[in-house]
Write a protein that holds these residues in place. Structure first.
Motif, PDB file in Angstrom:
ATOM      1  N   SER A 136      10.200   7.057  -9.105  1.00 30.99           N
ATOM      2  CA  SER A 136      11.857   6.462  -8.676  1.00 30.99           C
ATOM      3  C   SER A 136      11.403   5.571  -8.275  1.00 30.99           C
ATOM      4  CB  SER A 136      12.256   8.020  -8.244  1.00 30.99           C
ATOM      5  OG  SER A 136      12.043   8.353  -6.527  1.00 30.99           O
ATOM      6  N   LEU A 137       9.782   5.643  -7.475  1.00 33.04           N
ATOM      7  CA  LEU A 137       9.420   4.120  -5.993  1.00 33.04           C
ATOM      8  C   LEU A 137       9.294   2.879  -7.227  1.00 33.04           C
ATOM      9  CD1 LEU A 137       8.019   5.820  -3.973  1.00 33.04           C
ATOM     10  CD2 LEU A 137       9.875   5.301  -3.514  1.00 33.04           C
ATOM     11  N   SER A 138       9.101   3.334  -8.244  1.00 39.33           N
ATOM     12  CA  SER A 138       8.713   2.262  -9.115  1.00 39.33           C
ATOM     13  C   SER A 138      10.287   0.798  -9.815  1.00 39.33           C
ATOM     14  CB  SER A 138       8.915   2.671 -11.084  1.00 39.33           C
ATOM     15  OG  SER A 138       9.324   2.915 -10.905  1.00 39.33           O
ATOM     16  N   GLU A 139      11.256   1.358  -9.065  1.00 37.78           N
ATOM     17  CA  GLU A 139      12.271   0.508  -8.773  1.00 37.78           C
ATOM     18  C   GLU A 139      11.287  -1.025  -7.879  1.00 37.78           C
ATOM     19  OE1 GLU A 139      16.714  -0.433  -9.216  1.00 37.78           O
ATOM     20  OE2 GLU A 139      16.060   2.125  -9.575  1.00 37.78           O
TER      21      GLU A 139
ATOM     22  N   GLY B   6       8.979  -3.266  -7.767  1.00 35.84           N
ATOM     23  CA  GLY B   6       9.311  -3.750  -8.756  1.00 35.84           C
ATOM     24  C   GLY B   6      10.384  -4.895  -7.901  1.00 35.84           C
ATOM     25  N   LEU B   7      11.195  -4.874  -7.005  1.00 32.50           N
ATOM     26  CA  LEU B   7      11.368  -5.175  -6.003  1.00 32.50           C
ATOM     27  C   LEU B   7      10.602  -6.285  -5.166  1.00 32.50           C
ATOM     28  CD1 LEU B   7      14.897  -3.158  -5.798  1.00 32.50           C
ATOM     29  CD2 LEU B   7      15.173  -4.597  -6.188  1.00 32.50           C
ATOM     30  N   PHE B   8       9.639  -4.917  -5.234  1.00 31.91           N
ATOM     31  CA  PHE B   8       8.643  -5.932  -3.926  1.00 31.91           C
ATOM     32  C   PHE B   8       8.039  -6.626  -4.801  1.00 31.91           C
ATOM     33  CE2 PHE B   8       4.274  -5.770  -2.721  1.00 31.91           C
ATOM     34  CZ  PHE B   8       4.231  -6.394  -0.919  1.00 31.91           C
ATOM     35  N   GLN B   9       7.860  -6.544  -5.497  1.00 29.75           N
ATOM     36  CA  GLN B   9       7.021  -7.584  -6.588  1.00 29.75           C
ATOM     37  C   GLN B   9       7.939  -8.616  -6.256  1.00 29.75           C
ATOM     38  OE1 GLN B   9       6.078  -6.258 -10.436  1.00 29.75           O
ATOM     39  NE2 GLN B   9       4.174  -4.893  -9.493  1.00 29.75           N
ATOM     40  N   ARG B  10       9.340  -8.673  -6.827  1.00 29.50           N
ATOM     41  CA  ARG B  10       9.942 -10.089  -6.405  1.00 29.50           C
ATOM     42  C   ARG B  10       9.782 -10.751  -5.111  1.00 29.50           C
ATOM     43  NH1 ARG B  10      15.662  -8.487  -8.681  1.00 29.50           N
ATOM     44  NH2 ARG B  10      15.772 -10.568  -7.953  1.00 29.50           N
ATOM     45  N   LEU B  11       9.851  -9.753  -3.978  1.00 23.36           N
ATOM     46  CA  LEU B  11       9.944 -10.077  -3.097  1.00 23.36           C
ATOM     47  C   LEU B  11       8.274 -10.738  -1.943  1.00 23.36           C
ATOM     48  CD1 LEU B  11      10.873  -9.808  -0.176  1.00 23.36           C
ATOM     49  CD2 LEU B  11       9.780  -7.973   0.354  1.00 23.36           C
TER      50      LEU B  11
ATOM     51  N   HIS C 288      11.762  -8.008   7.363  1.00 24.67           N
ATOM     52  CA  HIS C 288      12.926  -6.802   6.842  1.00 24.67           C
ATOM     53  C   HIS C 288      13.353  -6.297   5.909  1.00 24.67           C
ATOM     54  CE1 HIS C 288      15.809  -5.232   8.583  1.00 24.67           C
ATOM     55  NE2 HIS C 288      17.494  -5.402   7.726  1.00 24.67           N
ATOM     56  N   SER C 289      12.859  -7.149   4.737  1.00 26.55           N
ATOM     57  CA  SER C 289      13.250  -6.613   3.189  1.00 26.55           C
ATOM     58  C   SER C 289      12.230  -5.605   3.231  1.00 26.55           C
ATOM     59  CB  SER C 289      13.160  -7.496   2.769  1.00 26.55           C
ATOM     60  OG  SER C 289      14.662  -8.382   2.431  1.00 26.55           O
ATOM     61  N   ALA C 290      10.606  -6.001   3.359  1.00 28.81           N
ATOM     62  CA  ALA C 290       9.875  -5.330   3.075  1.00 28.81           C
ATOM     63  C   ALA C 290       9.382  -4.235   4.126  1.00 28.81           C
ATOM     64  CB  ALA C 290       8.577  -6.061   3.758  1.00 28.81           C
ATOM     65  N   GLU C 291       9.821  -3.968   5.060  1.00 25.72           N
ATOM     66  CA  GLU C 291       9.560  -3.256   6.005  1.00 25.72           C
ATOM     67  C   GLU C 291      10.367  -1.314   5.810  1.00 25.72           C
ATOM     68  OE1 GLU C 291      10.157  -4.379  10.457  1.00 25.72           O
ATOM     69  OE2 GLU C 291       8.569  -4.999  10.496  1.00 25.72           O
ATOM     70  N   SER C 292      12.103  -2.471   4.930  1.00 25.29           N
ATOM     71  CA  SER C 292      13.132  -1.527   4.793  1.00 25.29           C
ATOM     72  C   SER C 292      12.598  -0.571   3.357  1.00 25.29           C
ATOM     73  CB  SER C 292      14.014  -2.548   4.822  1.00 25.29           C
ATOM     74  OG  SER C 292      14.952  -2.940   5.813  1.00 25.29           O
ATOM     75  N   LEU C 293      11.558  -1.748   2.802  1.00 26.96           N
ATOM     76  CA  LEU C 293      11.475  -1.136   1.093  1.00 26.96           C
ATOM     77  C   LEU C 293      10.486  -0.391   2.145  1.00 26.96           C
ATOM     78  CD1 LEU C 293      11.003  -3.769  -1.075  1.00 26.96           C
ATOM     79  CD2 LEU C 293      12.795  -1.665  -1.243  1.00 26.96           C
ATOM     80  N   ARG C 294       9.248  -0.020   3.088  1.00 28.40           N
ATOM     81  CA  ARG C 294       8.187   0.348   3.126  1.00 28.40           C
ATOM     82  C   ARG C 294       9.000   2.134   4.054  1.00 28.40           C
ATOM     83  NH1 ARG C 294       6.191  -2.732   6.332  1.00 28.40           N
ATOM     84  NH2 ARG C 294       6.282  -2.463   8.497  1.00 28.40           N
ATOM     85  N   TRP C 295      10.113   2.061   5.153  1.00 26.42           N
ATOM     86  CA  TRP C 295      10.371   3.504   5.474  1.00 26.42           C
ATOM     87  C   TRP C 295      10.917   4.295   4.743  1.00 26.42           C
ATOM     88  CZ3 TRP C 295       7.873   4.942   9.646  1.00 26.42           C
ATOM     89  CH2 TRP C 295       7.119   3.895  10.607  1.00 26.42           C
TER      90      TRP C 295
ATOM     91  N   GLU D 274       0.849  -1.191   0.235  1.00 25.70           N
ATOM     92  CA  GLU D 274       0.063  -0.140  -0.480  1.00 25.70           C
ATOM     93  C   GLU D 274       0.711   1.350  -0.004  1.00 25.70           C
ATOM     94  OE1 GLU D 274      -2.228   0.183   3.156  1.00 25.70           O
ATOM     95  OE2 GLU D 274      -3.682  -2.053   2.350  1.00 25.70           O
ATOM     96  N   ALA D 275       2.395   1.329   0.804  1.00 26.09           N
ATOM     97  CA  ALA D 275       2.879   2.484   0.808  1.00 26.09           C
ATOM     98  C   ALA D 275       3.689   3.189  -0.904  1.00 26.09           C
ATOM     99  CB  ALA D 275       4.169   2.151   2.209  1.00 26.09           C
ATOM    100  N   LEU D 276       4.080   1.611  -0.559  1.00 26.81           N
ATOM    101  CA  LEU D 276       4.962   1.806  -2.299  1.00 26.81           C
ATOM    102  C   LEU D 276       3.327   1.858  -3.759  1.00 26.81           C
ATOM    103  CD1 LEU D 276       7.405  -1.303  -2.366  1.00 26.81           C
ATOM    104  CD2 LEU D 276       7.681   1.062  -1.938  1.00 26.81           C
ATOM    105  N   LEU D 277       2.691   1.593  -3.006  1.00 25.58           N
ATOM    106  CA  LEU D 277       1.491   1.785  -4.329  1.00 25.58           C
ATOM    107  C   LEU D 277       0.953   3.458  -4.133  1.00 25.58           C
ATOM    108  CD1 LEU D 277      -0.591  -1.645  -4.855  1.00 25.58           C
ATOM    109  CD2 LEU D 277       1.096  -0.224  -6.389  1.00 25.58           C
ATOM    110  N   ALA D 278       0.572   3.523  -3.112  1.00 26.82           N
ATOM    111  CA  ALA D 278       0.096   5.596  -3.073  1.00 26.82           C
ATOM    112  C   ALA D 278       1.686   5.968  -3.267  1.00 26.82           C
ATOM    113  CB  ALA D 278       0.215   5.629  -1.731  1.00 26.82           C
ATOM    114  N   GLY D 279       3.119   5.605  -2.927  1.00 28.08           N
ATOM    115  CA  GLY D 279       4.420   7.267  -3.268  1.00 28.08           C
ATOM    116  C   GLY D 279       4.325   6.532  -4.369  1.00 28.08           C
ATOM    117  N   VAL D 280       4.382   5.311  -5.432  1.00 21.13           N
ATOM    118  CA  VAL D 280       5.040   5.371  -6.808  1.00 21.13           C
ATOM    119  C   VAL D 280       3.525   6.460  -7.475  1.00 21.13           C
ATOM    120  CG1 VAL D 280       3.048   3.731  -7.816  1.00 21.13           C
ATOM    121  CG2 VAL D 280       5.870   4.031  -8.757  1.00 21.13           C
ATOM    122  N   ALA D 281       2.520   6.860  -7.487  1.00 21.11           N
ATOM    123  CA  ALA D 281       1.900   7.536  -8.180  1.00 21.11           C
ATOM    124  C   ALA D 281       2.459   9.327  -8.207  1.00 21.11           C
ATOM    125  CB  ALA D 281      -0.044   7.761  -7.365  1.00 21.11           C
ATOM    126  N   GLU D 282       2.941   9.234  -7.330  1.00 15.23           N
ATOM    127  CA  GLU D 282       3.312  10.874  -6.975  1.00 15.23           C
ATOM    128  C   GLU D 282       5.654  10.847  -7.438  1.00 15.23           C
ATOM    129  OE1 GLU D 282       2.933  12.282  -3.407  1.00 15.23           O
ATOM    130  OE2 GLU D 282       0.339  12.543  -3.511  1.00 15.23           O
TER     131      GLU D 282
END
Length: 240
Positions: free
Chosen positions: A91-94, A97-102, A141-148, A80-88
């Motif tokens: 650079s969060l698109s990469e 993509g990493l989150f989709q692999r995760l 931990h990886s998900a939280e790193s991306l989110r924060w 939810e955090a990445l989808l909300a941020g990538v609209a604005e």
């Protein structure tokens, strides 16, 4: 007449095709809405069940439910955090993509935990719990790193924008209060101008009426005195 019938037939076919197209779109949108609602309802029910198991059961079943709940909660919050941020922030698109692999690893782990919940051999499941906990911690931990990181980036952009806005507002406020800086000098200039103007007016009036301020020590020349202001002043005689 035949041309009119042909045109009417083409219009009828066009309206029919348009109606079919709109119907298909409406049905598709309704189906997607229903599927999304069903998915959300299923997810809510499943997470409620996991929460109940994690608090109400002890032993292997409770630990498995707690691992699944922790995994799903962390992954959903990051998504939810990445989808909300990538609209604005493009650079969060990469990062997305990493989150989709995760997410692939997360779904595999969730499916494995779900299968182990139905496993009757609790001893074997208990022996697998340390490895399952480690995998869960690594994924969360990886998900939280991306989110924060995404949240910190958004907050930094907001702070920079606010600082720039505050600077602009301070400049504009100073421009609106320009009289507070110019008022003393302007007042002094106005007072000096008024004094000079007053003296100039008094001098001019004195010149027009032929009056002087304080009387001189020497007597006035009677030839230079005039009875009325419209009479010319007699010029004093000069001696060679």
């Amino acid at each position: 007449m035949e041309a009119v019938i042909l045109i009417l037939g083409l219009l009828f076919v066009a309206f029919m095709a348009l109606g079919v197209y709109v119907s298909v779109k409406v049905v598709g949108a309704a189906k997607r809405g229903v599927d999304r609602t069903i998915t959300q309802a299923r997810r809510t029910v499943e997470e409620t069940t996991l929460r109940a198991k994690s608090f109400g059961q002890v032993g292997v079943a409770g630990e498995l439910a707690q691992l699944r709940l922790s995994l799903r909660t962390s992954m959903r919050a990051t998504q939810e955090a990445l989808l909300a941020g990538v609209a604005e922030d493009a650079s969060l698109s990469e990062s997305l993509g990493l989150f989709q692999r995760l997410s692939v690893h997360g779904r595999e782990l969730d499916d494995e935990l779900k299968r182990l919940e139905r496993e009757p051999d609790r001893a074997t499941v208990a022996s697998l719990l340390p490895g399952l906990k480690q995998r869960t911690e690594r994924i969360t931990h990886s998900a939280e790193s991306l989110r924060w990181a995404a949240r910190d980036r958004a907050r930094q952009f907001a702070d920079d924008d606010l600082a720039a806005l505050n600077t602009q507002i301070d400049v504009e406020a100073g421009a609106l209060r320009h009289w507070t800086v110019e008022e003393p000098s302007a007042g002094a200039g106005a007072g000096a101008g008024a004094g000079a103007g007053g003296r100039g007016v008094d001098g001019a009036q004195g010149a027009q009426t032929g009056e002087e301020g304080p009387e001189a020590l020497t007597a006035r020349d009677p030839r230079t005195q005039t009875g009325y202001p419209w009479q010319k002043t007699v010029r004093p005689e000069t001696t060679n």
